[in-house]
Design a protein around this motif. Structure first.
Motif, PDB file in Angstrom:
ATOM      1  N   THR A 172     -46.012   1.061-103.179  1.00  0.00           N
ATOM      2  CA  THR A 172     -45.165   1.774-104.138  1.00  0.00           C
ATOM      3  C   THR A 172     -44.895   0.916-105.360  1.00  0.00           C
ATOM      4  OG1 THR A 172     -44.075   3.016-102.364  1.00  0.00           O
ATOM      5  CG2 THR A 172     -42.912   2.871-104.472  1.00  0.00           C
ATOM      6  N   LEU A 173     -44.570  -0.345-105.135  1.00  0.00           N
ATOM      7  CA  LEU A 173     -44.261  -1.256-106.231  1.00  0.00           C
ATOM      8  C   LEU A 173     -45.455  -1.431-107.158  1.00  0.00           C
ATOM      9  CD1 LEU A 173     -42.132  -3.117-107.460  1.00  0.00           C
ATOM     10  CD2 LEU A 173     -42.954  -4.943-105.953  1.00  0.00           C
ATOM     11  N   SER A 174     -46.657  -1.500-106.595  1.00  0.00           N
ATOM     12  CA  SER A 174     -47.845  -1.669-107.434  1.00  0.00           C
ATOM     13  C   SER A 174     -48.069  -0.455-108.322  1.00  0.00           C
ATOM     14  CB  SER A 174     -49.082  -1.935-106.572  1.00  0.00           C
ATOM     15  OG  SER A 174     -49.512  -0.776-105.893  1.00  0.00           O
ATOM     16  N   TYR A 175     -47.811   0.748-107.797  1.00  0.00           N
ATOM     17  CA  TYR A 175     -47.962   1.958-108.606  1.00  0.00           C
ATOM     18  C   TYR A 175     -46.893   2.031-109.695  1.00  0.00           C
ATOM     19  CZ  TYR A 175     -51.480   4.101-105.538  1.00  0.00           C
ATOM     20  OH  TYR A 175     -52.631   4.390-104.850  1.00  0.00           O
ATOM     21  N   ILE A 176     -45.666   1.674-109.351  1.00  0.00           N
ATOM     22  CA  ILE A 176     -44.587   1.672-110.340  1.00  0.00           C
ATOM     23  C   ILE A 176     -44.936   0.724-111.481  1.00  0.00           C
ATOM     24  CG2 ILE A 176     -42.176   1.016-110.754  1.00  0.00           C
ATOM     25  CD1 ILE A 176     -42.428   3.645-109.287  1.00  0.00           C
ATOM     26  N   ALA A 177     -45.521  -0.424-111.139  1.00  0.00           N
ATOM     27  CA  ALA A 177     -45.893  -1.411-112.154  1.00  0.00           C
ATOM     28  C   ALA A 177     -46.948  -0.877-113.108  1.00  0.00           C
ATOM     29  CB  ALA A 177     -46.405  -2.684-111.484  1.00  0.00           C
ATOM     30  N   GLN A 178     -47.726   0.097-112.649  1.00  0.00           N
ATOM     31  CA  GLN A 178     -48.767   0.679-113.494  1.00  0.00           C
ATOM     32  C   GLN A 178     -48.241   1.824-114.356  1.00  0.00           C
ATOM     33  OE1 GLN A 178     -52.541   1.320-111.189  1.00  0.00           O
ATOM     34  NE2 GLN A 178     -51.335   0.352-109.576  1.00  0.00           N
ATOM     35  N   VAL A 185     -46.646   8.807-107.922  1.00  0.00           N
ATOM     36  CA  VAL A 185     -46.818   7.851-106.824  1.00  0.00           C
ATOM     37  C   VAL A 185     -46.912   8.598-105.501  1.00  0.00           C
ATOM     38  CG1 VAL A 185     -45.761   5.959-105.537  1.00  0.00           C
ATOM     39  CG2 VAL A 185     -45.662   5.965-108.036  1.00  0.00           C
ATOM     40  N   GLY A 186     -46.031   9.582-105.326  1.00  0.00           N
ATOM     41  CA  GLY A 186     -46.031  10.354-104.093  1.00  0.00           C
ATOM     42  C   GLY A 186     -47.362  11.040-103.848  1.00  0.00           C
ATOM     43  N   ARG A 187     -47.946  11.625-104.898  1.00  0.00           N
ATOM     44  CA  ARG A 187     -49.239  12.302-104.741  1.00  0.00           C
ATOM     45  C   ARG A 187     -50.333  11.316-104.356  1.00  0.00           C
ATOM     46  NH1 ARG A 187     -47.198  15.430-109.124  1.00  0.00           N
ATOM     47  NH2 ARG A 187     -48.228  14.122-110.692  1.00  0.00           N
ATOM     48  N   ARG A 188     -50.304  10.126-104.929  1.00  0.00           N
ATOM     49  CA  ARG A 188     -51.326   9.130-104.614  1.00  0.00           C
ATOM     50  C   ARG A 188     -51.165   8.570-103.201  1.00  0.00           C
ATOM     51  NH1 ARG A 188     -51.108   9.703-109.756  1.00  0.00           N
ATOM     52  NH2 ARG A 188     -52.846   9.152-111.124  1.00  0.00           N
ATOM     53  N   MET A 189     -49.932   8.512-102.734  1.00  0.00           N
ATOM     54  CA  MET A 189     -49.682   7.952-101.407  1.00  0.00           C
ATOM     55  C   MET A 189     -49.634   9.020-100.321  1.00  0.00           C
ATOM     56  SD  MET A 189     -46.801   5.069-102.392  1.00  0.00           S
ATOM     57  CE  MET A 189     -46.583   4.574-100.675  1.00  0.00           C
ATOM     58  N   GLY A 190     -49.666  10.293-100.735  1.00  0.00           N
ATOM     59  CA  GLY A 190     -49.627  11.373 -99.760  1.00  0.00           C
ATOM     60  C   GLY A 190     -48.264  11.590 -99.142  1.00  0.00           C
ATOM     61  N   VAL A 191     -47.206  11.292 -99.917  1.00  0.00           N
ATOM     62  CA  VAL A 191     -45.841  11.494 -99.429  1.00  0.00           C
ATOM     63  C   VAL A 191     -45.055  12.256-100.489  1.00  0.00           C
ATOM     64  CG1 VAL A 191     -45.888   9.391 -98.034  1.00  0.00           C
ATOM     65  CG2 VAL A 191     -45.017   9.296-100.376  1.00  0.00           C
ATOM     66  N   SER A 192     -43.852  12.677-100.138  1.00  0.00           N
ATOM     67  CA  SER A 192     -43.027  13.424-101.084  1.00  0.00           C
ATOM     68  C   SER A 192     -42.366  12.492-102.091  1.00  0.00           C
ATOM     69  CB  SER A 192     -41.941  14.198-100.333  1.00  0.00           C
ATOM     70  OG  SER A 192     -40.993  13.301 -99.777  1.00  0.00           O
ATOM     71  N   LYS A 193     -41.911  13.074-103.199  1.00  0.00           N
ATOM     72  CA  LYS A 193     -41.174  12.299-104.196  1.00  0.00           C
ATOM     73  C   LYS A 193     -39.910  11.700-103.582  1.00  0.00           C
ATOM     74  CE  LYS A 193     -38.713  12.721-108.607  1.00  0.00           C
ATOM     75  NZ  LYS A 193     -37.401  12.353-108.011  1.00  0.00           N
ATOM     76  N   ALA A 194     -39.266  12.449-102.697  1.00  0.00           N
ATOM     77  CA  ALA A 194     -38.047  11.954-102.051  1.00  0.00           C
ATOM     78  C   ALA A 194     -38.328  10.689-101.242  1.00  0.00           C
ATOM     79  CB  ALA A 194     -37.451  13.031-101.152  1.00  0.00           C
ATOM     80  N   VAL A 196     -40.734   8.531-101.900  1.00  0.00           N
ATOM     81  CA  VAL A 196     -40.934   7.462-102.885  1.00  0.00           C
ATOM     82  C   VAL A 196     -39.589   6.977-103.406  1.00  0.00           C
ATOM     83  CG1 VAL A 196     -41.918   6.871-105.136  1.00  0.00           C
ATOM     84  CG2 VAL A 196     -43.215   8.295-103.544  1.00  0.00           C
ATOM     85  N   ASP A 197     -38.672   7.908-103.665  1.00  0.00           N
ATOM     86  CA  ASP A 197     -37.325   7.529-104.112  1.00  0.00           C
ATOM     87  C   ASP A 197     -36.683   6.566-103.114  1.00  0.00           C
ATOM     88  OD1 ASP A 197     -37.602   9.188-106.293  1.00  0.00           O
ATOM     89  OD2 ASP A 197     -36.442  10.835-105.429  1.00  0.00           O
ATOM     90  N   THR A 198     -36.871   6.857-101.833  1.00  0.00           N
ATOM     91  CA  THR A 198     -36.308   5.998-100.783  1.00  0.00           C
ATOM     92  C   THR A 198     -36.953   4.618-100.806  1.00  0.00           C
ATOM     93  OG1 THR A 198     -35.830   7.892 -99.355  1.00  0.00           O
ATOM     94  CG2 THR A 198     -35.963   5.734 -98.296  1.00  0.00           C
ATOM     95  N   GLU A 201     -35.581   2.654-103.758  1.00  0.00           N
ATOM     96  CA  GLU A 201     -34.223   2.168-103.529  1.00  0.00           C
ATOM     97  C   GLU A 201     -34.229   0.944-102.617  1.00  0.00           C
ATOM     98  OE1 GLU A 201     -31.405   3.021-105.060  1.00  0.00           O
ATOM     99  OE2 GLU A 201     -32.787   4.200-106.283  1.00  0.00           O
ATOM    100  N   ARG A 202     -35.085   0.959-101.598  1.00  0.00           N
ATOM    101  CA  ARG A 202     -35.195  -0.202-100.709  1.00  0.00           C
ATOM    102  C   ARG A 202     -35.726  -1.416-101.466  1.00  0.00           C
ATOM    103  NH1 ARG A 202     -38.277   2.713 -95.621  1.00  0.00           N
ATOM    104  NH2 ARG A 202     -36.529   3.976 -94.864  1.00  0.00           N
ATOM    105  N   ILE A 203     -36.732  -1.178-102.308  1.00  0.00           N
ATOM    106  CA  ILE A 203     -37.317  -2.272-103.089  1.00  0.00           C
ATOM    107  C   ILE A 203     -36.268  -2.876-104.015  1.00  0.00           C
ATOM    108  CG2 ILE A 203     -39.006  -2.842-104.884  1.00  0.00           C
ATOM    109  CD1 ILE A 203     -40.775  -0.584-103.660  1.00  0.00           C
ATOM    110  N   ARG A 204     -35.520  -2.008-104.694  1.00  0.00           N
ATOM    111  CA  ARG A 204     -34.489  -2.497-105.609  1.00  0.00           C
ATOM    112  C   ARG A 204     -33.460  -3.340-104.880  1.00  0.00           C
ATOM    113  NH1 ARG A 204     -33.764   3.092-109.071  1.00  0.00           N
ATOM    114  NH2 ARG A 204     -35.223   2.563-110.752  1.00  0.00           N
ATOM    115  N   ALA A 205     -33.082  -2.895-103.693  1.00  0.00           N
ATOM    116  CA  ALA A 205     -32.089  -3.640-102.922  1.00  0.00           C
ATOM    117  C   ALA A 205     -32.638  -4.996-102.486  1.00  0.00           C
ATOM    118  CB  ALA A 205     -31.661  -2.825-101.703  1.00  0.00           C
ATOM    119  N   LYS A 206     -33.894  -5.016-102.028  1.00  0.00           N
ATOM    120  CA  LYS A 206     -34.488  -6.261-101.548  1.00  0.00           C
ATOM    121  C   LYS A 206     -34.752  -7.253-102.679  1.00  0.00           C
ATOM    122  CE  LYS A 206     -36.767  -4.305 -97.445  1.00  0.00           C
ATOM    123  NZ  LYS A 206     -38.071  -4.063 -96.764  1.00  0.00           N
TER     124      LYS A 206
END
Length: 229
Positions: A172-178, A185-194, A196-198, A201-206
């Protein structure tokens, strides 16, 4: 100089300062930007010193990374990004230069061979408080950013130096950086936007970061630390 401290509102005319040591580039950028009613170049100069004493104010500074020197002006980027929004428009697309500029606070990076509409989009994005990395640069950095997901064999992350992210969080972080949106990001990873939002949020906290620009810098910082001997 008197840059605006808040992002430009959608209805505002975006005021732009252009600093490049090539007169042709300065005039070319002004011609390109003045074709749009919401964009106005209020200052053109060949060096950072030309910003001194300019009190009319501007929203975005377009800055060439190499100003009559063989070394990137990263010190100037760091100083200026503390008081205004800086968009690098450079002939250099070297990953090391992109890394250095973003680490020093640049809000966007576009190469001079980018299509004119992308430069306009970058100015608007940066003026609104966002972060912009052109697709060409994203492609250049893609493989290197992907490596942050796969540490070299036999090496482990030092959790005290580099906070541990899960493989999906690293991806996720690599896609955000691009420069991708959460939905993209969700479409590329095959997951929902929600989802990715999660992850975000975890990345920001860490990583203890806030906005998208800080997330991008965090990704590139992790890449740089990995590449150190």
């Amino acid at each position: 100089m008197s840059p605006r401290s808040q992002p430009a509102a959608e209805h505002d005319v975006i005021r732009i300062a252009v600093i490049d040591d090539h007169e042709l580039i300065r005039h070319g950028l002004e011609y390109l930007l003045h074709r749009h009613e919401d964009l106005k170049v209020v200052l053109r100069g060949s060096s950072v010193g030309d910003l001194r004493g300019f009190d009319a104010g501007y929203d975005v500074l377009i800055l060439d990374l190499y100003l009559a020197d063989d070394r990137p002006c990263v010190a100037a980027v760091k100083e200026l990004s503390a008081v205004t929004r800086v968009l690098i428009v450079s002939a250099s697309g070297r990953p090391a230069d992109v890394l250095a500029a973003i680490r020093c606070g640049a809000n966007g990076y576009v190469t001079k061979d980018a299509p004119s509409e992308l430069i306009v989009a970058a100015v608007r994005t940066v003026a609104s408080g966002g972060f912009y990395l052109s697709a060409g640069l994203a492609d250049i950095l893609q493989s290197e950013l992907d490596e942050t997901v796969r540490p070299p064999a036999g090496e482990n992350d030092d959790d005290e130096v580099r906070p541990k992210l899960s493989a999906r969080e690293e991806e996720t972080l690599s896609y955000i950086a691009q420069g991708f949106t959460h939905a993209q990001v969700g479409r590329r990873m095959g997951v929902s936007k929600a989802t990715v939002d999660t992850y975000v949020e975890r990345i920001r906290a860490k990583l203890q970061v806030g906005n998208k620009a800080e997330l991008t810098r965090a990704a590139l910082n992790r890449l740089e630390r990995r590449d150190r001997p």
